[in-house]
Design a protein around this motif. Structure first.
Motif, short mmCIF file in Angstrom:
data_model
loop_
_atom_site.label_atom_id
_atom_site.label_comp_id
_atom_site.label_asym_id
_atom_site.label_seq_id
_atom_site.Cartn_x
_atom_site.Cartn_y
_atom_site.Cartn_z
N LYS A 34 -0.90 -18.96 -0.11
CA LYS A 34 -0.84 -17.97 -1.19
C LYS A 34 -1.19 -18.61 -2.54
CE LYS A 34 2.52 -15.11 1.30
NZ LYS A 34 3.92 -14.63 1.40
N SER B 119 -0.86 -12.56 -2.55
CA SER B 119 0.51 -12.48 -2.05
C SER B 119 0.54 -11.99 -0.60
CB SER B 119 1.36 -11.56 -2.92
OG SER B 119 0.80 -10.25 -2.93
N ASN B 120 -0.56 -11.41 -0.13
CA ASN B 120 -0.64 -10.95 1.26
C ASN B 120 -1.25 -12.06 2.12
OD1 ASN B 120 -2.35 -9.76 3.56
ND2 ASN B 120 -0.99 -8.06 3.07
N ILE C 162 -2.47 -12.19 5.11
CA ILE C 162 -3.69 -11.89 5.85
C ILE C 162 -4.91 -12.06 4.93
CG2 ILE C 162 -4.84 -10.21 7.35
CD1 ILE C 162 -1.96 -11.02 8.22
N ARG C 163 -4.78 -11.51 3.72
CA ARG C 163 -5.89 -11.67 2.78
C ARG C 163 -6.05 -13.13 2.38
NH1 ARG C 163 -4.35 -6.72 0.29
NH2 ARG C 163 -3.48 -7.82 -1.49
N ASP D 40 -7.96 -14.92 5.16
CA ASP D 40 -9.37 -14.53 5.16
C ASP D 40 -10.11 -15.20 3.99
OD1 ASP D 40 -9.18 -12.98 7.43
OD2 ASP D 40 -8.92 -11.08 6.36
N LYS E 191 4.39 -21.26 9.27
CA LYS E 191 5.45 -20.49 8.63
C LYS E 191 6.83 -20.97 9.04
CE LYS E 191 4.19 -16.27 9.80
NZ LYS E 191 4.35 -14.80 9.64
N PHE F 265 -0.01 -18.94 12.34
CA PHE F 265 -1.07 -17.94 12.29
C PHE F 265 -2.39 -18.67 12.31
CE2 PHE F 265 -0.91 -13.37 10.71
CZ PHE F 265 -2.19 -13.06 11.14
N ASP G 175 5.03 -8.83 -4.87
CA ASP G 175 4.59 -9.29 -3.55
C ASP G 175 5.16 -8.42 -2.43
OD1 ASP G 175 7.21 -10.03 -3.36
OD2 ASP G 175 6.85 -12.17 -3.12
N GLU H 111 7.52 -8.85 7.70
CA GLU H 111 6.17 -9.39 7.90
C GLU H 111 6.14 -10.54 8.91
OE1 GLU H 111 4.30 -11.82 4.92
OE2 GLU H 111 6.18 -12.14 3.84
N HIS H 112 7.33 -11.06 9.28
CA HIS H 112 7.37 -12.17 10.23
C HIS H 112 7.59 -11.71 11.67
CE1 HIS H 112 7.13 -14.90 6.95
NE2 HIS H 112 8.27 -14.52 6.43
N PRO I 114 -1.03 -7.60 11.88
CA PRO I 114 -1.56 -8.01 10.58
C PRO I 114 -2.11 -6.83 9.77
CG PRO I 114 -3.06 -8.67 12.35
CD PRO I 114 -1.84 -8.10 13.01
N VAL I 115 -1.57 -6.65 8.59
CA VAL I 115 -2.00 -5.56 7.70
C VAL I 115 -2.36 -6.18 6.35
CG1 VAL I 115 -1.30 -3.45 6.51
CG2 VAL I 115 -0.47 -3.91 8.83
N ASP I 116 -3.61 -5.96 5.91
CA ASP I 116 -4.00 -6.57 4.63
C ASP I 116 -3.94 -5.57 3.47
OD1 ASP I 116 -6.22 -5.05 5.03
OD2 ASP I 116 -7.62 -6.70 5.24
#
Lengths: 306, 306
Positions: free
Chosen positions: A175, A181-182, A184-185, A188, A202, A208, B87, B204-205, B222-224
């Motif tokens: 992050k 803060s996300n 997944i983003r 990527d 984590k 991940f 966040d 989220e975990h 996973p959600v972005d």
């Protein structure tokens, strides 16, 4: 097809709710090398002072770790001390004395130059890059990093990311590196910085993997007797790299299995101070935990017994 | 073989970094019922005030949710307002007005009494137990709880735990209930309090399932583009219970799949405010995410293409 590991060798003083140790064997390259050694021979590059106990050298040798790249310099070995909170989720660094590690210029012995798998443990990105210039055509290079370098050597780190195949770091660092803060983003975005694969650790929440070809995530191996979390992240990377080096390839399928092997080696590591638990484990025990883990995470068992 | 859901129906005012809504449809029983409705018919028991908008009733009816158990009482509907951090990992409750929900005494209509699957959404343990006395031989009863009841109604909660088949709660609540900082030990201890299965939500975990017969854990889907996390936990429970009710059994194998369906419904929920994203999804989209999730977590794909 050896595995080259470059990083710190330390004497750690650690306090957790379960006890304390003074000047115990530690350091990223040590945890990583021992973790990897269950799967594949390791070639270590690191530096210690004249005070480094001979018993620690013998321990590393007993794990078939090639120490041709171990420098012993005038001065004292890198020392770190820290204390964990009651729930083990936070730690305070009490002191850091870089000592001989402060001027560490990794020298890769000729006998290591053809290593196909390379792990650059946490260190200054410039130092990590200097290793890349000393190896010939590696198949897979994985680098670790930390908040310090994201803060103080960002340009070097960005340059490093263009030159490695993989980056491993924890969620907070991911992050921080991306300003996202996300998670997944964040994953990527790190892929867009160069690496072909990004592993995000984590801690107790698992790990991940991001690649342009797939996303993959696993929980941590369940451990109900965590004694000392020190070195878990390095053992994750070590188990992962040792397994990949042993297989000689890093296909999607092997990367998934490697993440699990990293996870189970880390789960052994935290069950003792320093290398205490790790040194007592075996490939058989790791394979047993691997199979237990598969059952732990499999949604649709192929045999539908219930 | 219907699914009975008992819990709160609310008008929520929510602010996140992505915007805000006022008096939007919410409440644990609403999120849970709509989530479950993709898998199985739902029978709802809850209470609203005279101000409850007719459009919300129509929305629930459009999801084939039986509203024979919906009381409309004098007074205003339960209202909650909260604000999320940048966040999205923390939220502050700004106000709570229980209104008609303050005196809620669930009355299970005769037509619901033979429900085989029962979800007792978060509420006072005494109130949850009063529902159990109104249903005949349910096959599987799952209860939710929260920090408030662990603090203020612990004895009732302990009694409830002896009478339900499953408990779902988040990781902080599991640690609070047991006094354990290690989540594995916390889960094991809750099992000893009575339930045959314990599901621990970690946001989220991901989530963790404990039973005497198995442990099982999965990451989150996973959600972005998380817009509003409100209701995710209730959607997890709802998707899980809807799937189990649809299958008519809660074997190990079905519990694993149910956890995944709960996870994918929750992943839809957070992509909009209130029910905005959830109401637009479909069983087909949930099945698609289910298959994507299987690929996301499978260590050893049966076809070894890489």
């Amino acid at each position: 097809m050896s595995l080259l590991v470059v990083g710190s060798i330390a004497l750690d003083s650690v306090e957790t709710p379960h006890g304390k140790v003074d000047d115990a064997l530690g350091g990223s390259a040590v945890y990583c090398s021992v973790a990897a050694s269950f799967f594949h021979p390791v070639q270590l590059v690191g530096v210690v002072g004249r005070d480094f106990p001979d018993q620690h050298v013998k321990l590393l040798e007993s794990h078939d770790i090639d120490l041709s790249g171990l420098e012993v310099n005038e001065g004292e070995t890198f020392r770190w001390s820290g204390r964990y909170s009651a729930d083990l989720n936070h730690r305070d660094t009490l002191s850091v004395h870089l000592n001989v590690f402060g001027n560490f210029q990794p020298k890769v012995p000729d006998s290591y130059r053809e290593s196909r798998f390379v792990f650059l443990a946490n260190g200054a990105p410039m130092t990590q890059m200097s290793v890349l210039e000393q190896v010939e055509r590696p198949e897979f290079v994985l680098a670790d990093t930390m908040d310090l370098w994201i803060d103080t050597a960002r340009d070097d780190l960005v340059e490093l990311l263009r030159r490695v195949d993989g980056l491993v770091l924890n969620d907070e660092e991911a992050k921080q590196l991306t300003g996202e803060s996300n998670l997944i983003r964040a994953g990527d975005q790190i892929l867009e910085m160069g690496p072909k694969v990004v592993m995000i650790k984590k801690g107790e929440h698992g790990s991940f993997l991001f690649s342009p070809r797939m996303r993959f995530a696993i929980p941590a191996f369940p451990v109900d007797d965590v004694i000392d979390p020190t070195g878990a992240g390095d053992c994750f990377a070590g188990g992962l790299m040792g397994y990949l080096a042993g297989q000689g390839r890093w296909t999607n399928t092997e990367l998934r299995k490697a993440m699990v092997y990293g996870t189970v080696v880390a789960s052994c590591c935290v069950q003792g101070f320093s290398l205490d638990a790790l040194r007592k484990t075996s490939r058989e025990e790791l394979d047993r935990r691997y199979r237990e883990f598969i059952d732990f995470v499999t949604v649709e068992p192929s045999s539908t017994a219930s």
